[in-house]
Structure formats: structure tokens, C-alpha cells
Write a protein that holds these residues in place. Structure first.
Motif, PDB file in Angstrom:
ATOM      1  N   MET A   1      37.269  44.546  38.693  1.00 17.00           N
ATOM      2  CA  MET A   1      38.132  43.944  37.228  1.00 17.00           C
ATOM      3  C   MET A   1      38.328  42.313  38.237  1.00 17.00           C
ATOM      4  O   MET A   1      38.726  41.344  36.682  1.00 17.00           O
ATOM      5  N   SER A   2      38.378  41.435  39.037  1.00 13.83           N
ATOM      6  CA  SER A   2      38.845  41.030  39.478  1.00 13.83           C
ATOM      7  C   SER A   2      38.411  40.299  40.598  1.00 13.83           C
ATOM      8  O   SER A   2      37.572  41.262  41.589  1.00 13.83           O
ATOM      9  N   ASP A   3      38.059  39.203  41.344  1.00 14.90           N
ATOM     10  CA  ASP A   3      38.191  38.833  42.937  1.00 14.90           C
ATOM     11  C   ASP A   3      38.420  39.852  43.572  1.00 14.90           C
ATOM     12  O   ASP A   3      39.815  39.836  43.615  1.00 14.90           O
ATOM     13  N   GLU A   4      37.734  39.883  44.474  1.00 13.67           N
ATOM     14  CA  GLU A   4      38.296  41.234  45.755  1.00 13.67           C
ATOM     15  C   GLU A   4      38.331  39.969  47.064  1.00 13.67           C
ATOM     16  O   GLU A   4      37.486  39.222  47.270  1.00 13.67           O
ATOM     17  N   ILE A   5      39.261  39.576  47.380  1.00 15.03           N
ATOM     18  CA  ILE A   5      39.910  38.917  49.000  1.00 15.03           C
ATOM     19  C   ILE A   5      39.841  39.435  49.559  1.00 15.03           C
ATOM     20  O   ILE A   5      39.962  38.644  50.958  1.00 15.03           O
ATOM     21  N   ALA A   6      40.283  40.972  49.632  1.00 17.05           N
ATOM     22  CA  ALA A   6      40.001  41.097  51.674  1.00 17.05           C
ATOM     23  C   ALA A   6      40.112  42.219  51.229  1.00 17.05           C
ATOM     24  O   ALA A   6      40.128  43.490  50.386  1.00 17.05           O
ATOM     25  N   GLU A   7      39.464  42.476  52.792  1.00 18.21           N
ATOM     26  CA  GLU A   7      39.798  44.223  52.853  1.00 18.21           C
ATOM     27  C   GLU A   7      39.982  44.430  54.003  1.00 18.21           C
ATOM     28  O   GLU A   7      39.118  43.744  55.431  1.00 18.21           O
ATOM     29  N   ASN A   8      40.131  45.355  54.791  1.00 20.34           N
ATOM     30  CA  ASN A   8      40.877  45.704  55.673  1.00 20.34           C
ATOM     31  C   ASN A   8      40.701  46.740  55.931  1.00 20.34           C
ATOM     32  O   ASN A   8      40.895  48.282  55.325  1.00 20.34           O
ATOM     33  N   GLY A   9      40.681  47.640  57.973  1.00 15.99           N
ATOM     34  CA  GLY A   9      40.534  49.433  57.988  1.00 15.99           C
ATOM     35  C   GLY A   9      39.321  49.322  57.177  1.00 15.99           C
ATOM     36  O   GLY A   9      38.149  49.062  57.339  1.00 15.99           O
ATOM     37  N   THR A  10      38.832  51.461  57.643  1.00 13.85           N
ATOM     38  CA  THR A  10      37.695  51.575  57.888  1.00 13.85           C
ATOM     39  C   THR A  10      37.332  52.235  56.480  1.00 13.85           C
ATOM     40  O   THR A  10      38.429  52.915  55.945  1.00 13.85           O
ATOM     41  N   ALA A  11      36.663  52.442  56.273  1.00 13.84           N
ATOM     42  CA  ALA A  11      36.165  52.885  54.592  1.00 13.84           C
ATOM     43  C   ALA A  11      35.038  53.735  54.744  1.00 13.84           C
ATOM     44  O   ALA A  11      34.622  54.284  53.434  1.00 13.84           O
ATOM     45  N   ASN A  12      35.266  54.367  55.383  1.00 15.12           N
ATOM     46  CA  ASN A  12      34.137  55.841  55.679  1.00 15.12           C
ATOM     47  C   ASN A  12      34.947  57.142  55.018  1.00 15.12           C
ATOM     48  O   ASN A  12      34.147  57.852  55.252  1.00 15.12           O
ATOM     49  N   GLY A  13      35.652  57.277  54.452  1.00  7.17           N
ATOM     50  CA  GLY A  13      36.289  58.191  54.665  1.00  7.17           C
ATOM     51  C   GLY A  13      37.349  59.211  54.884  1.00  7.17           C
ATOM     52  O   GLY A  13      38.031  60.385  54.543  1.00  7.17           O
ATOM     53  N   ASP A  14      37.877  58.429  55.966  1.00  6.88           N
ATOM     54  CA  ASP A  14      38.235  59.138  57.435  1.00  6.88           C
ATOM     55  C   ASP A  14      39.833  58.924  56.668  1.00  6.88           C
ATOM     56  O   ASP A  14      40.897  59.751  57.740  1.00  6.88           O
ATOM     57  N   VAL A  15      39.613  57.465  56.050  1.00 11.63           N
ATOM     58  CA  VAL A  15      41.284  57.489  56.110  1.00 11.63           C
ATOM     59  C   VAL A  15      41.277  56.847  54.657  1.00 11.63           C
ATOM     60  O   VAL A  15      40.595  56.803  54.029  1.00 11.63           O
ATOM     61  N   PRO A  16      42.612  57.657  53.717  1.00 11.84           N
ATOM     62  CA  PRO A  16      42.618  56.998  52.191  1.00 11.84           C
ATOM     63  C   PRO A  16      42.442  55.549  52.334  1.00 11.84           C
ATOM     64  O   PRO A  16      43.089  54.670  53.080  1.00 11.84           O
ATOM     65  N   LYS A  65      44.258  34.874  32.205  1.00 10.03           N
ATOM     66  CA  LYS A  65      43.297  35.311  31.413  1.00 10.03           C
ATOM     67  C   LYS A  65      43.190  36.229  31.587  1.00 10.03           C
ATOM     68  O   LYS A  65      41.793  36.594  32.887  1.00 10.03           O
ATOM     69  N   PRO A  66      43.956  38.232  31.494  1.00 12.69           N
ATOM     70  CA  PRO A  66      43.229  38.974  32.282  1.00 12.69           C
ATOM     71  C   PRO A  66      41.947  39.351  32.045  1.00 12.69           C
ATOM     72  O   PRO A  66      41.755  39.367  30.373  1.00 12.69           O
ATOM     73  N   PRO A  67      40.772  39.987  32.223  1.00 13.55           N
ATOM     74  CA  PRO A  67      40.139  40.981  32.620  1.00 13.55           C
ATOM     75  C   PRO A  67      39.893  41.806  31.124  1.00 13.55           C
ATOM     76  O   PRO A  67      41.230  42.451  31.163  1.00 13.55           O
ATOM     77  N   PRO A  68      38.774  42.498  30.214  1.00 10.56           N
ATOM     78  CA  PRO A  68      40.154  43.552  29.752  1.00 10.56           C
ATOM     79  C   PRO A  68      39.902  44.911  29.725  1.00 10.56           C
ATOM     80  O   PRO A  68      40.449  45.097  29.994  1.00 10.56           O
ATOM     81  N   ASP A  69      39.066  45.191  31.346  1.00  9.66           N
ATOM     82  CA  ASP A  69      39.509  46.713  31.696  1.00  9.66           C
ATOM     83  C   ASP A  69      41.007  46.791  32.678  1.00  9.66           C
ATOM     84  O   ASP A  69      41.581  47.895  31.954  1.00  9.66           O
ATOM     85  N   PHE A  70      41.799  45.567  32.967  1.00 10.66           N
ATOM     86  CA  PHE A  70      43.171  45.209  33.216  1.00 10.66           C
ATOM     87  C   PHE A  70      43.781  45.575  32.221  1.00 10.66           C
ATOM     88  O   PHE A  70      44.575  45.800  32.238  1.00 10.66           O
ATOM     89  N   ARG A  71      43.546  44.635  30.864  1.00 10.60           N
ATOM     90  CA  ARG A  71      44.562  45.288  29.854  1.00 10.60           C
ATOM     91  C   ARG A  71      44.632  46.873  28.953  1.00 10.60           C
ATOM     92  O   ARG A  71      45.093  47.015  28.489  1.00 10.60           O
ATOM     93  N   THR A  72      42.721  47.222  29.182  1.00 14.90           N
ATOM     94  CA  THR A  72      43.119  48.213  28.656  1.00 14.90           C
ATOM     95  C   THR A  72      43.855  49.625  30.283  1.00 14.90           C
ATOM     96  O   THR A  72      44.265  50.515  29.065  1.00 14.90           O
ATOM     97  N   ASN A  73      43.765  49.148  31.392  1.00 14.16           N
ATOM     98  CA  ASN A  73      44.295  50.177  32.345  1.00 14.16           C
ATOM     99  C   ASN A  73      46.039  49.517  32.387  1.00 14.16           C
ATOM    100  O   ASN A  73      46.697  51.181  32.943  1.00 14.16           O
ATOM    101  N   PHE A  74      46.240  48.637  32.315  1.00 12.65           N
ATOM    102  CA  PHE A  74      47.464  48.126  32.005  1.00 12.65           C
ATOM    103  C   PHE A  74      48.510  47.592  31.399  1.00 12.65           C
ATOM    104  O   PHE A  74      49.250  47.303  30.972  1.00 12.65           O
ATOM    105  N   GLU A  75      47.276  47.533  30.062  1.00 10.93           N
ATOM    106  CA  GLU A  75      48.306  46.784  29.621  1.00 10.93           C
ATOM    107  C   GLU A  75      49.390  45.263  29.246  1.00 10.93           C
ATOM    108  O   GLU A  75      48.904  44.918  30.085  1.00 10.93           O
ATOM    109  N   ALA A  76      50.533  45.404  29.346  1.00 14.05           N
ATOM    110  CA  ALA A  76      51.307  44.249  29.731  1.00 14.05           C
ATOM    111  C   ALA A  76      51.851  44.025  30.872  1.00 14.05           C
ATOM    112  O   ALA A  76      52.393  42.791  31.368  1.00 14.05           O
ATOM    113  N   THR A  77      51.710  45.147  31.873  1.00 16.49           N
ATOM    114  CA  THR A  77      51.979  44.916  33.806  1.00 16.49           C
ATOM    115  C   THR A  77      51.570  43.783  34.239  1.00 16.49           C
ATOM    116  O   THR A  77      50.236  43.862  34.062  1.00 16.49           O
TER     117      THR A  77
END
Length: 287
Positions: A1-16, A65-77
Motif C-alpha cells: 500500500m505504502s511505505d512500511e515504517i515499523a514492525e514490532n513483536g513476533t511474526a511466527n503466527g503465535d500472536v495476531p 496521493k493515496p495509492p489505488p489499493d487504498f482508495r479501492t479499499n477505504f475510499e475517502a476514509t
């Protein structure tokens, strides 16, 4: 969608995995923007990711300049938008309720404290009045309000607002204090008095925390946030007002991109995190 700027926590499926979509900088369209709600929920979720109850992904979206997938999924939100297991939560009240009731560990962040809640409630509106009116009377009202927060912290003697661990109120207050520091100084030469020692001690502790530093926008983005609001209020740019359903904050986003000066686009971001009080003296006063 756009730049991912942070990721924290585990990503192994043990937590949502929780994704938080936030507004990007109005200067470069990539780094974190200066939306108070975005930072508040970023901090809430970052604390939960540190406790390993969730994995957090934070994505920025350039609303000029919202990307097309953002506009598609969230319209004017407009962000913040929280996505949990494919479910998108779009409104501030609902995001807060979802973190409290449905995100693992979230209920621990939301404590009941009427005194603190009432102190925080109108703080930001006083900053807005200072920036609009630019007179000493409004500055004095903001100083007095900060003085009441200082007095509460002094009386309680705790590291944070309600105790020695952070809660939702800290995630709400500290971004507002940062806007007061940066925008207040830039536009009207307003400074938090050094006599508010308990408040500065509180801010010093907050500046040491990853939850704040990782979510904090650059000084330039905070300043530009209010420049755009002032231009909008003068009718120099077309800017619909986004009405929020909770608290007194108002966020505006220009419908047409305001061209940044080249030096602003290239300028190295700065972050005001120093304090005008001797740290050793603060530490001694806690003992």
C-alpha cells in the motif's frame, strides 16, 4: 500500500498481527506524519507488541496521493485505520474500543481515572487557541493547564500519569505535549516553564521509551501540519475538515498537494527530545 515504517513483536503466527495505517508526512509522503490520533494508537499498539501479545505492522499512506489499493479499499476514509485479521476499523472511537476489548492485552492499557481524563481532555484545544489567537491571554491559559498536570504528577509522585507503568492516558498526553513544545515554540515562542519540574521529569521518562520515539513525527512534520492548517483557514488551499468523533482534535488534509520547497524535502529530520532541566537533578528529586 505504502511505505512500511515499523514492525514490532513476533511474526511466527503465535500472536495476531495488527496493522495500523497512519498518515504519512506532508513533506516527503513517506515518513510518519503529525496526526495525533495516529501516534496515540501507534503507542498503544507498540506497548502491546513489546509485551509480545501482538505483532505490529505500521504502514504510512500519503493522503495527498493515496495509492489505488487504498482508495479501492477505504475510499475517502482518512487514517488512522486499524486492520485486525482482515477486519478494518475506521473510526477513532471504534479503534480505541477495539484495542481495549479485542486486541490481546489491550484492556490493561485502559484504566479508569476521572481526574487524569479531565485534565487531558481540553489541553489540545488550548494549544489550538494559542496558535490561532497568538495572544498572551491564551498562552497563559495553556500554561495554567500544564501547571495543573504538573501539580498532579508532583502530588502523585509516579513515573507516569496513573502509576509506574504506562496506560492509554500517557499515549494520549505525550504526543500533545510534543506538539505544544514544537509548534508552540515555532509559531508563538511558547515554552513549557522550567519550573514545572514534575512535568519535565515525566517528559524525560517518556523520551526514553521506544513506544514514543518510534512513533514520534519529526519537528518539521509537526510544524508543517500547522502551516497547512493555517493556509487552509485562510482559504489558500482547499482543505476539507475531517471531523473526529472523540476529543477536541481537528485534523485537516489538503485536497491539493502543497508544493514543498526543495530544502524542506531534503532537510534532515530533527526531533526535539532534550529537556531544559538537569537530568541528574531530576533523578535526585525522585529519590
Amino acid at each position: 500500500m505504502s511505505d512500511e515504517i515499523a514492525e514490532n513483536g513476533t511474526a511466527n503466527g503465535d500472536v495476531p498481527e495488527i496493522e495500523l495505517i497512519i498518515k504519512a508526512s506532508t513533506i516527503d509522503g513517506r515518513r510518519k506524519g503529525a496526526c495525533l490520533f495516529c501516534q496515540e494508537y501507534f503507542m498503544d499498539l507498540y506497548l502491546l507488541a513489546e509485551l509480545k501479545t501482538i505483532s505490529l505492522k505500521v504502514t504510512t499512506v500519503d493522503m495527498q496521493k493515496p495509492p489505488p489499493d487504498f482508495r479501492t479499499n477505504f475510499e475517502a476514509t482518512h487514517p488512522p485505520i486499524l486492520i485486525d485479521n482482515g477486519l478494518a476499523i475506521l473510526e477513532n472511537e471504534k479503534i480505541e474500543r477495539h484495542i481495549m476489548k479485542s486486541v490481546p492485552g489491550g484492556h490493561n492499557l485502559f484504566v479508569q481515572d476521572k481526574e487524569v481524563a479531565s485534565l487531558i481532555e481540553n489541553l489540545y484545544s488550548k494549544l489550538k487557541l494559542v496558535l490561532v489567537r497568538k495572544d498572551e491571554q491564551k498562552s497563559a491559559a495553556l500554561r495554567a493547564h500544564l501547571g495543573r498536570i504538573d501539580a498532579l504528577l508532583e502530588r502523585r509522585g509516579t513515573r507516569f500519569l496513573t502509576g509506574d507503568t504506562m496506560c492509554c492516558f500517557d499515549c494520549e498526553l505525550m504526543p500533545r505535549l510534543q506538539h505544544i513544545r514544537v509548534a508552540g515554540k515555532y509559531f508563538v515562542d511558547f515554552e513549557i516553564p522550567t519550573s514545572f519540574r514534575a512535568l519535565w521529569r515525566y517528559m524525560y521518562h517518556m523520551y526514553q521509551l521506544d513506544a514514543f520515539t518510534q512513533s514520534c513525527p519529526a519537528d518539521q512534520d509537526i510544524i508543517n501540519h500547522y502551516k497547512l492548517q493555517q493556509l487552509s483557514s485562510k482559504g489558500l488551499i482547499m482543505s476539507p475538515t475531517l471531523t473526529r468523533q472523540r476529543k477536541e482534535d481537528i485534523t485537516t488534509t489538503p485536497a491539493t498537494a502543497l508544493k514543498m520547497k526543495k530544502h524542506e524535502e531534503l532537510e534532515t529530520p530533527t526531533f526535539t527530545t532534550s529537556i531544559p532541566i538537569d537530568v541528574n537533578d531530576l533523578n535526585n528529586s525522585e529519590q
